[in-house]
Design an enzyme around this catalytic site. Structure first.
Site, PDB file in Angstrom:
ATOM      1  N   HIS A  75       0.657  -1.579   0.457  1.00 23.23           N
ATOM      2  CA  HIS A  75      -0.092   0.135  -0.114  1.00 23.23           C
ATOM      3  C   HIS A  75       0.954   1.855   0.117  1.00 23.23           C
ATOM      4  O   HIS A  75       1.374   1.432   0.805  1.00 23.23           O
ATOM      5  CB  HIS A  75      -0.829   0.097   1.608  1.00 23.23           C
ATOM      6  CG  HIS A  75      -2.107  -1.012   0.943  1.00 23.23           C
ATOM      7  ND1 HIS A  75      -3.605  -0.778   1.306  1.00 23.23           N
ATOM      8  CD2 HIS A  75      -2.559  -1.849   0.282  1.00 23.23           C
ATOM      9  CE1 HIS A  75      -3.943  -1.852   2.208  1.00 23.23           C
ATOM     10  NE2 HIS A  75      -3.665  -1.588   0.585  1.00 23.23           N
ATOM     11  N   TYR A 204      -9.019   5.572   7.697  1.00 28.48           N
ATOM     12  CA  TYR A 204      -9.291   5.630   9.381  1.00 28.48           C
ATOM     13  C   TYR A 204     -10.065   6.801   9.384  1.00 28.48           C
ATOM     14  O   TYR A 204      -9.827   8.361   8.744  1.00 28.48           O
ATOM     15  CB  TYR A 204      -7.761   6.941   9.516  1.00 28.48           C
ATOM     16  CG  TYR A 204      -7.017   5.076   9.646  1.00 28.48           C
ATOM     17  CD1 TYR A 204      -6.244   5.268   8.729  1.00 28.48           C
ATOM     18  CD2 TYR A 204      -6.354   4.658  11.033  1.00 28.48           C
ATOM     19  CE1 TYR A 204      -4.886   3.703   8.946  1.00 28.48           C
ATOM     20  CE2 TYR A 204      -5.321   3.463  10.985  1.00 28.48           C
ATOM     21  CZ  TYR A 204      -4.325   3.474  10.055  1.00 28.48           C
ATOM     22  OH  TYR A 204      -3.864   2.173   9.873  1.00 28.48           O
ATOM     23  N   PRO A 296      -4.093   0.380  19.025  1.00 29.16           N
ATOM     24  CA  PRO A 296      -3.481  -0.690  17.781  1.00 29.16           C
ATOM     25  C   PRO A 296      -3.970   1.320  16.477  1.00 29.16           C
ATOM     26  O   PRO A 296      -2.939   0.825  15.410  1.00 29.16           O
ATOM     27  CB  PRO A 296      -4.407  -1.358  17.674  1.00 29.16           C
ATOM     28  CG  PRO A 296      -5.703  -1.364  18.392  1.00 29.16           C
ATOM     29  CD  PRO A 296      -5.190  -0.488  19.302  1.00 29.16           C
ATOM     30  N   LYS A 300       1.309  -0.426  15.472  1.00 29.14           N
ATOM     31  CA  LYS A 300       2.366  -0.204  15.242  1.00 29.14           C
ATOM     32  C   LYS A 300       3.332  -1.768  16.672  1.00 29.14           C
ATOM     33  O   LYS A 300       4.217  -1.989  15.992  1.00 29.14           O
ATOM     34  CB  LYS A 300       3.293   1.150  16.583  1.00 29.14           C
ATOM     35  CG  LYS A 300       3.233   2.430  15.068  1.00 29.14           C
ATOM     36  CD  LYS A 300       4.664   1.677  14.794  1.00 29.14           C
ATOM     37  CE  LYS A 300       4.449   3.466  13.068  1.00 29.14           C
ATOM     38  NZ  LYS A 300       4.085   2.947  11.865  1.00 29.14           N
ATOM     39  N   TYR A 388       4.263   6.600  10.259  1.00 33.22           N
ATOM     40  CA  TYR A 388       3.948   5.581   9.934  1.00 33.22           C
ATOM     41  C   TYR A 388       3.814   4.398   9.299  1.00 33.22           C
ATOM     42  O   TYR A 388       3.680   2.816   9.839  1.00 33.22           O
ATOM     43  CB  TYR A 388       2.236   5.424   9.278  1.00 33.22           C
ATOM     44  CG  TYR A 388       0.703   4.532   8.665  1.00 33.22           C
ATOM     45  CD1 TYR A 388       0.025   4.347   9.582  1.00 33.22           C
ATOM     46  CD2 TYR A 388       1.061   4.153   7.656  1.00 33.22           C
ATOM     47  CE1 TYR A 388      -0.858   3.255   9.504  1.00 33.22           C
ATOM     48  CE2 TYR A 388       0.346   2.791   7.991  1.00 33.22           C
ATOM     49  CZ  TYR A 388      -1.229   2.843   8.146  1.00 33.22           C
ATOM     50  OH  TYR A 388      -2.027   2.104   8.044  1.00 33.22           O
TER      51      TYR A 388
END
Ligand code: RFL
Ligand code: PHB
Length: 393
Positions: A75, A204, A296, A300, A388
């Site tokens: 991704h 998200y 979560p 990580k 990220y």
């Protein structure tokens, strides 16, 4: 009492224990893994889904890259929605070409279990009453019961890879350990279902009704989460209620395209940040969730377990192959420095994207401004993307 001898006794056959065991095995360092649960139970747990490039490289090195590369999905970005607004975080562009791999923890575990079996590594499942002894002295050993027999494993080092509720951290005297903890006043209700994901990238969603996340395991299996009350029970949420609440937290044009279907897994995970310092006590090293937990939201937890494994592996390789203990001595410091940065990032993402009960109007406005600024500014988006995809090891 049966006595076994090994160089490194690893407690726990989760991703940390299996990955460390494989890397050591491949350089000729002998390990025994003691796992409390059955193999079926270990392989049935559904957890993380997003792997950083550092972890991908470690898995390749451990000889388990093949299935991940053929079935995992690379991704180059993800989306954050805020009420009805949609923003794409272009990881690839913002980080100069870095991406993440979407490949389930369950699959990682399965690949590592198979590789360990194929390369002759020893794992004892259903090892009960695991107890750590003399890790501060000259004869570190672990006792347990395996198949009704008392077993003693003598070793040079013990790797505590047994998760947050394991025996390793608990066996350290309270006076030798310092812990830091933050419990968030909500949980994540997660479901797995065999329906196509709503988008080809993760979403998200920050919404006045609470946070939601649309993730996936493949183009035909989706993984969704919604923020729920800390005291909620899985039984209180039917699939219909879950899908309807998820829809309400997504922008309408996304909600309209959501394919729904029966869930085959449904769990509630509490959210907490936790760090134990140091991560070494004599000949015992804590690794992964045994030493730290992150909520979560930043994806990580599993990735931190992998970076701990990397530092410990480097230390043990130096000691066993070159007789040089300097990297082993630096383990706790190197690992904790990266751990705290991931704890900060996970806390930041969680705070910015969730709704907190009892928030003052001032705090609510500040968090709205924080999210708006993050999504407007190239500098903050770059910082988000850099964290990220994973900070360097
Ligand atoms: P684990 O996976 O908990 O494995 C520990 C193993 O030790 C065994 N054990 C014992 N064995 C012997 N004796 C004892 N006394 C023992 N006590 C326990 C256990 O049976 C188990 O097999 O720890 P490890 O290896 O450190 O791995 C950590 C990861 O599992 C964890 O950080 C992630 O799953 C967290 N996480 C995520 N991390 C990510 O990087 N990306 C994500 O997208 C992500 N999503 C998540 C998550 C965790 C979640 N839950 C359920 C907590 C999503 C969720 C919902
Ligand atoms: C998941 O797919 O389980 C997942 C993905 C991203 C997260 C957390 C969990 O931040």
């Amino acid at each position: 009492m049966k006595t076994l001898t090994t160089q490194v006794c690893i407690i726990g056959a989760g991703p940390s224990g299996l990955l460390l065991g494989q890397l050591l095995n491949d350089i000729g360092v002998d390990t025994i893994i003691l796992e409390r649960s059955s193999l079926d139970h270990v392989l049935s747990r559904v957890r993380a889904g997003v792997l950083e490039q550092g972890m991908v490289a470690l898995l390749e090195r451990a000889g388990v890259g093949e299935r991940m590369h053929s079935q995992g999905m690379v991704h180059g970005g993800f989306a954050i929605t805020h009420e009805n607004d949609f923003h794409r975080i272009d990881l690839d562009r913002l980080t100069g070409g870095k991406t993440v791999m979407v490949y389930g923890q369950t699959e990682v575990t399965k690949d590592l279990v198979e590789r360990r079996a194929a390369t002759g590594g020893v794992t004892h499942y259903e090892a009960s009453s695991v107890d750590l002894h003399d890790f501060d002295g000259d004869t570190p050993h672990v006792t347990c019961r395996i198949g009704g027999e008392d077993v003693r494993v003598e070793c040079k080092y013990i790797a505590g890879c047994d998760g947050f509720h394991g025996a390793s951290r608990r066996s350290v005297p309270e006076s030798a350990i310092r812990t830091f903890e933050k419990v968030y006043p909500f949980g994540w209700l997660g479901i797995m279902s065999d329906v196509p994901p709503v988008s080809h990238e993760l979403i998200y969603a920050s919404h006045s009704r609470g946070f939601a996340l649309c993730s996936m395991r493949s183009m035909s299996r989706s993984r969704h989460y919604i923020q729920c009350d800390a005291g909620d029970s899985v039984e209180a949420w039917s699939d219909e209620q879950f899908w309807s609440e998820l829809r309400r937290r997504l922008p309408p044009e996304i909600a309209e395209t959501l394919t729904i279907g029966p869930s085959f897994e449904k769990t509630i995970a509490p959210l907490r940040s936790f760090v134990a310092e140091p991560m070494r006590f004599g000949n015992l090293f804590l690794v992964g969730d045994a030493a730290h937990i992150v909520p979560p939201t930043g994806a990580k937890g599993l990735n931190l377990a992998a970076s701990d494994v990397n530092y410990l592996f480097e230390g043990l390789r130096g000691y066993f192959l070159e007789g040089d203990a300097s990297l082993l001595d630096a383990y706790s410091k190197r690992a904790l420095s990266r751990v705290w940065k991931a704890v900060r990032f996970s806390w930041w993402m969680t705070t910015m994207l969730h709704r907190f009960p009892n928030q003052t109007p001032f705090e609510a406005r500040i968090l709205e401004a924080e999210l708006a600024y993050t999504l407007e500014s190239e500098a903050t988006k770059a910082a988000l993307a850099e964290n990220y995809v994973g900070l360097p090891y």
